[in-house]
Each structure stands twice: as C-alpha cells, then as structure tokens.
Write a protein that holds these residues in place. Structure first.
Motif, PDB file in Angstrom:
ATOM      1  N   PHE A  49      31.450 109.688  88.105  1.00  0.00           N
ATOM      2  CA  PHE A  49      31.710 108.393  87.508  1.00  0.00           C
ATOM      3  C   PHE A  49      30.573 108.034  86.571  1.00  0.00           C
ATOM      4  O   PHE A  49      29.484 108.579  86.647  1.00  0.00           O
ATOM      5  CB  PHE A  49      31.907 107.298  88.559  1.00  0.00           C
ATOM      6  N   GLU A  50      30.857 107.128  85.692  1.00  0.00           N
ATOM      7  CA  GLU A  50      29.877 106.726  84.689  1.00  0.00           C
ATOM      8  C   GLU A  50      29.416 105.310  85.003  1.00  0.00           C
ATOM      9  O   GLU A  50      30.209 104.391  85.079  1.00  0.00           O
ATOM     10  CB  GLU A  50      30.528 106.766  83.311  1.00  0.00           C
ATOM     11  N   VAL A  51      28.135 105.120  85.235  1.00  0.00           N
ATOM     12  CA  VAL A  51      27.602 103.800  85.550  1.00  0.00           C
ATOM     13  C   VAL A  51      27.159 103.151  84.258  1.00  0.00           C
ATOM     14  O   VAL A  51      26.386 103.721  83.500  1.00  0.00           O
ATOM     15  CB  VAL A  51      26.417 103.891  86.540  1.00  0.00           C
ATOM     16  N   MET A  52      27.673 101.967  84.022  1.00  0.00           N
ATOM     17  CA  MET A  52      27.306 101.247  82.800  1.00  0.00           C
ATOM     18  C   MET A  52      26.599  99.954  83.193  1.00  0.00           C
ATOM     19  O   MET A  52      27.002  99.267  84.112  1.00  0.00           O
ATOM     20  CB  MET A  52      28.575 100.923  81.998  1.00  0.00           C
ATOM     21  N   GLY A  53      25.550  99.604  82.479  1.00  0.00           N
ATOM     22  CA  GLY A  53      24.858  98.343  82.717  1.00  0.00           C
ATOM     23  C   GLY A  53      23.964  98.350  83.935  1.00  0.00           C
ATOM     24  O   GLY A  53      23.742  97.323  84.535  1.00  0.00           O
ATOM     25  N   GLU A  54      23.432  99.462  84.320  1.00  0.00           N
ATOM     26  CA  GLU A  54      22.584  99.526  85.496  1.00  0.00           C
ATOM     27  C   GLU A  54      21.116  99.479  85.090  1.00  0.00           C
ATOM     28  O   GLU A  54      20.680 100.158  84.177  1.00  0.00           O
ATOM     29  CB  GLU A  54      22.870 100.810  86.269  1.00  0.00           C
ATOM     30  N   LYS A  55      20.352  98.643  85.787  1.00  0.00           N
ATOM     31  CA  LYS A  55      18.910  98.558  85.541  1.00  0.00           C
ATOM     32  C   LYS A  55      18.189  98.627  86.878  1.00  0.00           C
ATOM     33  O   LYS A  55      18.461  97.835  87.774  1.00  0.00           O
ATOM     34  CB  LYS A  55      18.546  97.235  84.868  1.00  0.00           C
ATOM     35  N   LYS A  85      40.295  74.189  94.851  1.00  0.00           N
ATOM     36  CA  LYS A  85      41.660  74.649  94.644  1.00  0.00           C
ATOM     37  C   LYS A  85      41.725  76.149  94.405  1.00  0.00           C
ATOM     38  O   LYS A  85      42.751  76.654  94.009  1.00  0.00           O
ATOM     39  CB  LYS A  85      42.275  73.916  93.458  1.00  0.00           C
ATOM     40  N   ALA A  86      40.621  76.833  94.635  1.00  0.00           N
ATOM     41  CA  ALA A  86      40.592  78.279  94.433  1.00  0.00           C
ATOM     42  C   ALA A  86      39.456  78.869  95.261  1.00  0.00           C
ATOM     43  O   ALA A  86      38.534  78.167  95.654  1.00  0.00           O
ATOM     44  CB  ALA A  86      40.379  78.611  92.960  1.00  0.00           C
ATOM     45  N   VAL A  87      39.569  80.160  95.524  1.00  0.00           N
ATOM     46  CA  VAL A  87      38.499  80.902  96.180  1.00  0.00           C
ATOM     47  C   VAL A  87      38.010  81.936  95.182  1.00  0.00           C
ATOM     48  O   VAL A  87      38.803  82.675  94.607  1.00  0.00           O
ATOM     49  CB  VAL A  87      39.015  81.602  97.460  1.00  0.00           C
ATOM     50  N   VAL A  88      36.689  81.989  94.965  1.00  0.00           N
ATOM     51  CA  VAL A  88      36.106  82.938  94.027  1.00  0.00           C
ATOM     52  C   VAL A  88      35.198  83.885  94.803  1.00  0.00           C
ATOM     53  O   VAL A  88      34.308  83.448  95.523  1.00  0.00           O
ATOM     54  CB  VAL A  88      35.298  82.228  92.919  1.00  0.00           C
ATOM     55  N   VAL A  89      35.450  85.183  94.649  1.00  0.00           N
ATOM     56  CA  VAL A  89      34.619  86.205  95.281  1.00  0.00           C
ATOM     57  C   VAL A  89      33.842  86.898  94.180  1.00  0.00           C
ATOM     58  O   VAL A  89      34.426  87.345  93.193  1.00  0.00           O
ATOM     59  CB  VAL A  89      35.487  87.226  96.048  1.00  0.00           C
ATOM     60  N   VAL A  90      32.529  86.982  94.337  1.00  0.00           N
ATOM     61  CA  VAL A  90      31.671  87.661  93.373  1.00  0.00           C
ATOM     62  C   VAL A  90      31.103  88.899  94.068  1.00  0.00           C
ATOM     63  O   VAL A  90      30.474  88.794  95.113  1.00  0.00           O
ATOM     64  CB  VAL A  90      30.523  86.747  92.891  1.00  0.00           C
ATOM     65  N   ALA A  91      31.346  90.065  93.467  1.00  0.00           N
ATOM     66  CA  ALA A  91      30.888  91.321  94.059  1.00  0.00           C
ATOM     67  C   ALA A  91      30.207  92.173  92.987  1.00  0.00           C
ATOM     68  O   ALA A  91      30.615  92.145  91.828  1.00  0.00           O
ATOM     69  CB  ALA A  91      32.060  92.078  94.667  1.00  0.00           C
ATOM     70  N   PRO A  92      29.190  92.944  93.377  1.00  0.00           N
ATOM     71  CA  PRO A  92      28.548  93.826  92.394  1.00  0.00           C
ATOM     72  C   PRO A  92      29.459  94.973  92.004  1.00  0.00           C
ATOM     73  O   PRO A  92      30.289  95.418  92.788  1.00  0.00           O
ATOM     74  CB  PRO A  92      27.307  94.339  93.147  1.00  0.00           C
ATOM     75  N   VAL A  93      29.280  95.446  90.791  1.00  0.00           N
ATOM     76  CA  VAL A  93      30.023  96.608  90.298  1.00  0.00           C
ATOM     77  C   VAL A  93      29.043  97.783  90.284  1.00  0.00           C
ATOM     78  O   VAL A  93      28.072  97.762  89.529  1.00  0.00           O
ATOM     79  CB  VAL A  93      30.603  96.352  88.892  1.00  0.00           C
ATOM     80  N   ASP A  94      29.306  98.748  91.121  1.00  0.00           N
ATOM     81  CA  ASP A  94      28.415  99.906  91.206  1.00  0.00           C
ATOM     82  C   ASP A  94      28.677 100.915  90.111  1.00  0.00           C
ATOM     83  O   ASP A  94      27.789 101.655  89.714  1.00  0.00           O
ATOM     84  CB  ASP A  94      28.557 100.587  92.571  1.00  0.00           C
ATOM     85  N   GLY A  95      29.906 100.978  89.627  1.00  0.00           N
ATOM     86  CA  GLY A  95      30.216 101.939  88.589  1.00  0.00           C
ATOM     87  C   GLY A  95      31.519 101.618  87.902  1.00  0.00           C
ATOM     88  O   GLY A  95      32.405 101.015  88.461  1.00  0.00           O
ATOM     89  N   LEU A  96      31.591 102.004  86.646  1.00  0.00           N
ATOM     90  CA  LEU A  96      32.804 101.863  85.853  1.00  0.00           C
ATOM     91  C   LEU A  96      33.175 103.218  85.300  1.00  0.00           C
ATOM     92  O   LEU A  96      32.321 103.963  84.870  1.00  0.00           O
ATOM     93  CB  LEU A  96      32.574 100.890  84.687  1.00  0.00           C
ATOM     94  N   VAL A  97      34.449 103.503  85.307  1.00  0.00           N
ATOM     95  CA  VAL A  97      34.938 104.738  84.744  1.00  0.00           C
ATOM     96  C   VAL A  97      35.747 104.391  83.522  1.00  0.00           C
ATOM     97  O   VAL A  97      36.699 103.605  83.602  1.00  0.00           O
ATOM     98  CB  VAL A  97      35.816 105.512  85.742  1.00  0.00           C
ATOM     99  N   THR A  98      35.392 104.916  82.377  1.00  0.00           N
ATOM    100  CA  THR A  98      36.149 104.697  81.152  1.00  0.00           C
ATOM    101  C   THR A  98      36.971 105.938  80.905  1.00  0.00           C
ATOM    102  O   THR A  98      36.434 107.025  80.716  1.00  0.00           O
ATOM    103  CB  THR A  98      35.193 104.433  79.979  1.00  0.00           C
ATOM    104  N   LEU A  99      38.272 105.786  80.921  1.00  0.00           N
ATOM    105  CA  LEU A  99      39.166 106.933  80.723  1.00  0.00           C
ATOM    106  C   LEU A  99      39.781 106.895  79.346  1.00  0.00           C
ATOM    107  O   LEU A  99      40.008 105.889  78.777  1.00  0.00           O
ATOM    108  CB  LEU A  99      40.279 106.931  81.778  1.00  0.00           C
TER     109      LEU A  99
END
Length: 121
Positions: free
Chosen positions: A10-16, A107-121
């Motif tokens: 997988f390709e990780v984008m935006g990782e520091k 009136k809504a539930v918001v879940v915020v989760a880290p993104v470990d990796g993105l795959v661009t196909l």
C-alpha cells in the motif's frame, strides 16, 4: 504503473514521523439532514461518500400497515453514513460547519479515525 512511484502493498500518503496527518470522518445522521451536511462539505471544497444504513438503537421507526388502520414498529431506523478523508488540520473547520448546519443540537454522530494508508488505483 511506473516503477519507483509505488510502495506496494500500500502507498502511505501524508505521513510525518509515523503519525497520520489525514483523518477519516464518518458522520451517522438521519436521512433528512444529509442535504445540509453535503452542502457544508462542498462549501469547504471537500468530497464525501454516502451510504444507506440501518440503525438498531433507542429510536424506533413506525410505519403504517395494511390499509392505514395499524402501525408496525420496526426493529431498526434508516440512517445515512457520510464518510470523507480530511487533512488533520481541517477537522475543526469541518466540525464547525457541521455544527452550524445541524443548529448546534445533537443530531449526528461523528467518528474521527486516523488513516494509516491510502491506495490510489
């Protein structure tokens, strides 16, 4: 696909420094609220994906049965999930825009989760 531009599997984008700088926001909301939420997201020049889901929570949805003489209480309610990937620095802007659209009420539930990796196909 050209060599050297992909780091499969997988390709990780935006990782520091090992920490993700992108987040996945998942918003669980009633169907009648989706148009306002999408308008707020587009105003921020962001994109989202919308899913139809069923929620089995405290609220029960009632529907007319037969010829309108009776009602049935469903075991679930219909909801929408609005999912998006956002740069971590813009999370507060998105949350503020959602609060403005929803009128400050819960009136809504918001879940915020880290993104470990993105795959661009």
């Amino acid at each position: 696909m050209s060599k050297g531009k992909s780091s499969l599997p997988f390709e990780v984008m935006g990782e520091k420094a090992g920490k993700s700088t992108t987040k996945r926001l998942t918003i669980l909301v009633k169907p009648e609220r989706v148009d306002g939420i999408i308008a707020a997201i587009r105003a921020l020049h962001l994109e989202a994906v919308i899913y139809d889901v069923k929620s089995a929570g405290k609220e029960k949805e009632k529907v007319a049965s037969g010829r309108g003489v009776g009602t049935i209480e469903l075991a679930y309610t219909n909801r929408k999930v609005v999912a998006m990937i956002v740069d971590a620095g813009r999370i507060d802007d998105v949350i503020d825009a959602l609060r403005n659209v929803l009128g400050g009420e819960s009136k809504a539930v918001v879940v915020v989760a880290p993104v470990d990796g993105l795959v661009t196909l």
